[in-house]
Design a protein around this motif. Structure first.
Motif, mmCIF file in Angstrom:
data_model
loop_
_atom_site.group_PDB
_atom_site.id
_atom_site.type_symbol
_atom_site.label_atom_id
_atom_site.label_comp_id
_atom_site.label_asym_id
_atom_site.label_seq_id
_atom_site.Cartn_x
_atom_site.Cartn_y
_atom_site.Cartn_z
ATOM 1 N N GLY A 88 0.779 -1.226 0.000
ATOM 2 C CA GLY A 88 0.000 0.000 0.000
ATOM 3 C C GLY A 88 0.812 1.278 0.000
ATOM 4 N N HIS A 89 2.113 1.178 0.058
ATOM 5 C CA HIS A 89 2.947 2.383 0.096
ATOM 6 C C HIS A 89 4.081 2.302 -0.924
ATOM 7 C CE1 HIS A 89 0.964 3.690 3.815
ATOM 8 N NE2 HIS A 89 1.130 2.456 4.262
ATOM 9 N N SER A 90 3.901 1.499 -1.970
ATOM 10 C CA SER A 90 4.981 1.304 -2.937
ATOM 11 C C SER A 90 5.383 2.609 -3.621
ATOM 12 C CB SER A 90 4.567 0.267 -3.986
ATOM 13 O OG SER A 90 3.372 0.677 -4.642
ATOM 14 N N HIS A 91 4.458 3.590 -3.693
ATOM 15 C CA HIS A 91 4.802 4.865 -4.312
ATOM 16 C C HIS A 91 5.900 5.590 -3.542
ATOM 17 C CE1 HIS A 91 1.950 5.966 -1.145
ATOM 18 N NE2 HIS A 91 2.453 7.194 -1.189
ATOM 19 N N ASP A 95 9.224 7.575 -4.755
ATOM 20 C CA ASP A 95 9.458 8.959 -4.327
ATOM 21 C C ASP A 95 10.786 9.104 -3.593
ATOM 22 O OD1 ASP A 95 6.986 9.541 -5.376
ATOM 23 O OD2 ASP A 95 5.953 9.615 -3.435
ATOM 24 N N SER A 96 11.160 8.065 -2.823
ATOM 25 C CA SER A 96 12.338 8.173 -1.966
ATOM 26 C C SER A 96 13.637 8.276 -2.755
ATOM 27 C CB SER A 96 12.417 6.967 -1.018
ATOM 28 O OG SER A 96 12.696 5.773 -1.729
ATOM 29 N N ARG A 97 13.617 7.884 -4.021
ATOM 30 C CA ARG A 97 14.847 7.960 -4.819
ATOM 31 C C ARG A 97 15.295 9.403 -5.015
ATOM 32 N NH1 ARG A 97 12.038 3.615 -7.744
ATOM 33 N NH2 ARG A 97 13.061 1.647 -7.171
ATOM 34 N N ALA A 98 14.363 10.333 -4.855
ATOM 35 C CA ALA A 98 14.713 11.748 -4.999
ATOM 36 C C ALA A 98 15.014 12.407 -3.652
ATOM 37 C CB ALA A 98 13.571 12.496 -5.699
ATOM 38 N N TRP A 99 14.904 11.645 -2.562
ATOM 39 C CA TRP A 99 15.153 12.202 -1.238
ATOM 40 C C TRP A 99 16.632 12.106 -0.890
ATOM 41 C CZ3 TRP A 99 10.838 9.038 1.673
ATOM 42 C CH2 TRP A 99 9.584 9.468 1.214
ATOM 43 N N SER A 100 17.067 12.971 0.002
ATOM 44 C CA SER A 100 18.428 12.867 0.528
ATOM 45 C C SER A 100 18.500 11.669 1.464
ATOM 46 C CB SER A 100 18.801 14.135 1.282
ATOM 47 O OG SER A 100 18.026 14.233 2.470
ATOM 48 N N ALA A 101 19.726 11.227 1.771
ATOM 49 C CA ALA A 101 19.905 10.128 2.722
ATOM 50 C C ALA A 101 19.348 10.503 4.085
ATOM 51 C CB ALA A 101 21.384 9.769 2.828
ATOM 52 N N GLN A 102 19.474 11.790 4.453
ATOM 53 C CA GLN A 102 18.982 12.237 5.754
ATOM 54 C C GLN A 102 17.459 12.101 5.833
ATOM 55 O OE1 GLN A 102 21.244 13.774 3.958
ATOM 56 N NE2 GLN A 102 22.969 14.329 5.268
ATOM 57 N N ASP A 103 16.752 12.583 4.799
ATOM 58 C CA ASP A 103 15.295 12.488 4.792
ATOM 59 C C ASP A 103 14.844 11.028 4.794
ATOM 60 O OD1 ASP A 103 15.232 15.243 4.674
ATOM 61 O OD2 ASP A 103 13.654 15.294 3.148
ATOM 62 N N LEU A 104 15.516 10.218 3.973
ATOM 63 C CA LEU A 104 15.132 8.816 3.863
ATOM 64 C C LEU A 104 15.346 8.090 5.189
ATOM 65 C CD1 LEU A 104 14.172 6.443 2.180
ATOM 66 C CD2 LEU A 104 16.505 6.181 1.293
ATOM 67 N N ALA A 105 16.472 8.352 5.849
ATOM 68 C CA ALA A 105 16.756 7.699 7.127
ATOM 69 C C ALA A 105 15.711 8.061 8.180
ATOM 70 C CB ALA A 105 18.155 8.080 7.612
ATOM 71 N N PHE A 109 13.048 5.391 9.847
ATOM 72 C CA PHE A 109 13.133 5.196 11.290
ATOM 73 C C PHE A 109 11.770 5.376 11.942
ATOM 74 C CE2 PHE A 109 13.664 7.320 15.458
ATOM 75 C CZ PHE A 109 14.239 6.271 16.171
ATOM 76 N N VAL A 110 11.067 6.422 11.559
ATOM 77 C CA VAL A 110 9.742 6.690 12.129
ATOM 78 C C VAL A 110 8.737 5.638 11.671
ATOM 79 C CG1 VAL A 110 7.820 8.327 12.163
ATOM 80 C CG2 VAL A 110 10.177 9.156 12.363
ATOM 81 N N ALA A 111 8.874 5.171 10.412
ATOM 82 C CA ALA A 111 7.918 4.214 9.866
ATOM 83 C C ALA A 111 8.044 2.830 10.493
ATOM 84 C CB ALA A 111 8.102 4.105 8.351
ATOM 85 N N ASP A 112 9.293 2.393 10.778
ATOM 86 C CA ASP A 112 9.487 1.043 11.315
ATOM 87 C C ASP A 112 10.797 1.010 12.101
ATOM 88 O OD1 ASP A 112 9.830 -1.697 11.776
ATOM 89 O OD2 ASP A 112 8.798 -2.243 9.914
ATOM 90 N N GLU A 113 10.731 1.424 13.355
ATOM 91 C CA GLU A 113 11.950 1.531 14.163
ATOM 92 C C GLU A 113 12.656 0.193 14.365
ATOM 93 O OE1 GLU A 113 13.345 3.174 18.581
ATOM 94 O OE2 GLU A 113 11.460 3.870 17.682
ATOM 95 N N PRO A 114 11.947 -0.914 14.665
ATOM 96 C CA PRO A 114 12.658 -2.190 14.863
ATOM 97 C C PRO A 114 13.458 -2.629 13.637
ATOM 98 C CG PRO A 114 10.445 -2.328 15.756
ATOM 99 C CD PRO A 114 10.505 -1.046 14.976
#
Length: 397
Positions: A88-91, A95-105, A109-114
């Motif tokens: 359900g979130h494949s988009h 989208d993340s390919r255009a994000w910086s490493a900082q934004d992606l990290a 982290f917030v989406a799935d901390e474990p």
């Protein structure tokens, strides 16, 4: 591997407003922004104004995120994104390919901390350098039971009691399809640290910092990689691993009789480091040689040179410094691999030193280099019959 330096001003400044919003929602803190300058700098000033206990607790949780903001961590984040954003979130993967490493990290982290912390642990393992390698005599199936880990902890604690180290010890493990790893945390020697006392006077505070050792077993090659500063602990970890997790105290080869590296291929003037085009290696150069010349008065000679020389060119250059590449004993070499690409990231310099020390870690690029070292005969274990990948049985929790 220590945590990447934590600099909150830089950390917040490199996040976009959208990522900052996600992060602050996770932190559950209300920051009063002063409206002056970029949003990241406003967040930094408001963040520093938080109560120290609350701020330090949050920053401690963010240290793994900070670690994965580095340039080498992007592949780990991209693999994690495919795991986290599948249903359900494949988009978001696109989208993340255009994000910086900082934004992606931050977002992962917030989406799935474990799962983020698992990816961080894998990154820590793969980026370890200056490891001592012990090659197994045959393929094995590991059985890392809870009892084996408890016995490892007890044995290491007993070992530390006989040294200047503290006896307190903690053992953690990590496993995936490629490796099984043990982390041994223990108290270092007592050392003084300057502190202000309650009267504002600087005085020594004697403490025992915590030291981390590691033993990483690679299934594909049946090789144990050990990270420890002293020979005694390296050999202790090797012997205990063989005894407790393999059940054969003589499992690892004796490197004093069978060094891991053979530099004989470098004695051939016609050797040219053959590679395959799909590995995208443009050039391999010898940039350092450590040798024992024939002269009894010289213990060791180290010669560093520019990249680009052929093996014959290196031999002629060494002869000018009293080293005969064809016959003198070679203790170690440094090879520079130049990959396709731009900037500093295209270079990887590998140090190999007998009997069994290298700065190779377990990144994808270093695994390619390891395969070539075996094919070229520089990794002596590569001349033995290939080992089947060892099957891994899940650790008892």
């Amino acid at each position: 591997m220590a945590n990447r330096e934590w600099n909150p001003k830089s950390f917040f400044r490199h996040l976009t407003p959208d990522a900052l919003e996600v992060l602050l929602k996770w932190a559950a803190v209300e920051l009063v922004l002063d409206g002056q300058g970029p949003v990241g700098e406003q967040v930094y000033r408001a963040w520093k104004a938080l109560p120290e206990t609350e701020r330090v607790a949050l920053e401690t949780k963010l240290l793994p995120v900070n670690d994965l903001c580095g340039p080498h961590a992007r592949p780990y984040l991209e693999r994690l994104a495919l795991q986290v954003w599948t249903n359900g979130h494949s988009h978001l993967v696109e989208d993340s390919r255009a994000w910086s490493a900082q934004d992606l990290a931050v977002r992962l982290f917030v989406a799935d901390e474990p799962r983020f912390l698992e990816a961080h642990q894998a990154h820590v393992l793969d980026m370890m350098e200056h490891l001592t390698e012990f090659h197994g005599r045959y393929a094995v199936s590991l059985k890392p039971t809870a009892q084996a880990k408890a016995d490892m902890k007890a044995a290491m604690a007993s070992h530390f009691r006989e040294t200047a180290f503290g006896a307190r010890c903690q053992v953690e493990d990590f496993a995936n399809d490629e490796k099984f790893a043990l982390f041994i945390y223990h108290e270092d020697e007592v050392a003084p640290f300057d502190r202000f006392n309650d009267k504002g006077v600087v005085e020594p505070d004697w403490q025992r910092p915590v030291v981390r050792l590691a033993a990483v077993f690679q299934f594909e090659t049946s090789t144990l990689l050990v990270k420890a500063p002293r020979v005694a602990e390296r050999e202790k970890l090797r012997d205990l691993f063989a005894q407790l997790f393999i059940g054969d105290t003589s499992y690892f080869e004796d490197t004093t009789k069978s060094p891991k590296f053979s530099f004989d291929p470098l004695r051939d003037d016609d050797f040219d480091f053959p590679v395959r085009a799909f590995d995208k290696i443009e050039e391999v150069s010898i940039v350092r040689v450590v040798a024992k010349p024939a002269s009894r008065d010289v213990k060791r000679v180290t010669v560093e040179m520019k990249a680009g020389f052929t093996v014959l060119g290196v031999r002629l250059l060494l002869e000018e410094h009293g080293v005969n590449l064809a016959s003198d004993e070679i203790h170690g070499v440094r090879l520079q691999f130049r990959f396709e690409g731009k900037g500093r990231q295209k270079y990887r310099t590998v140090s190999l030193f007998n009997p069994n020390s290298s700065n190779l870690n377990d990144t994808e690029r270093d695994r390619v280099i390891r395969r070539y070292l075996k094919e070229w005969g520089i990794d002596a274990s590569g001349r033995r019959s290939p080992l089947e990948a060892a099957a891994f049985e899940a650790a008892a929790q």
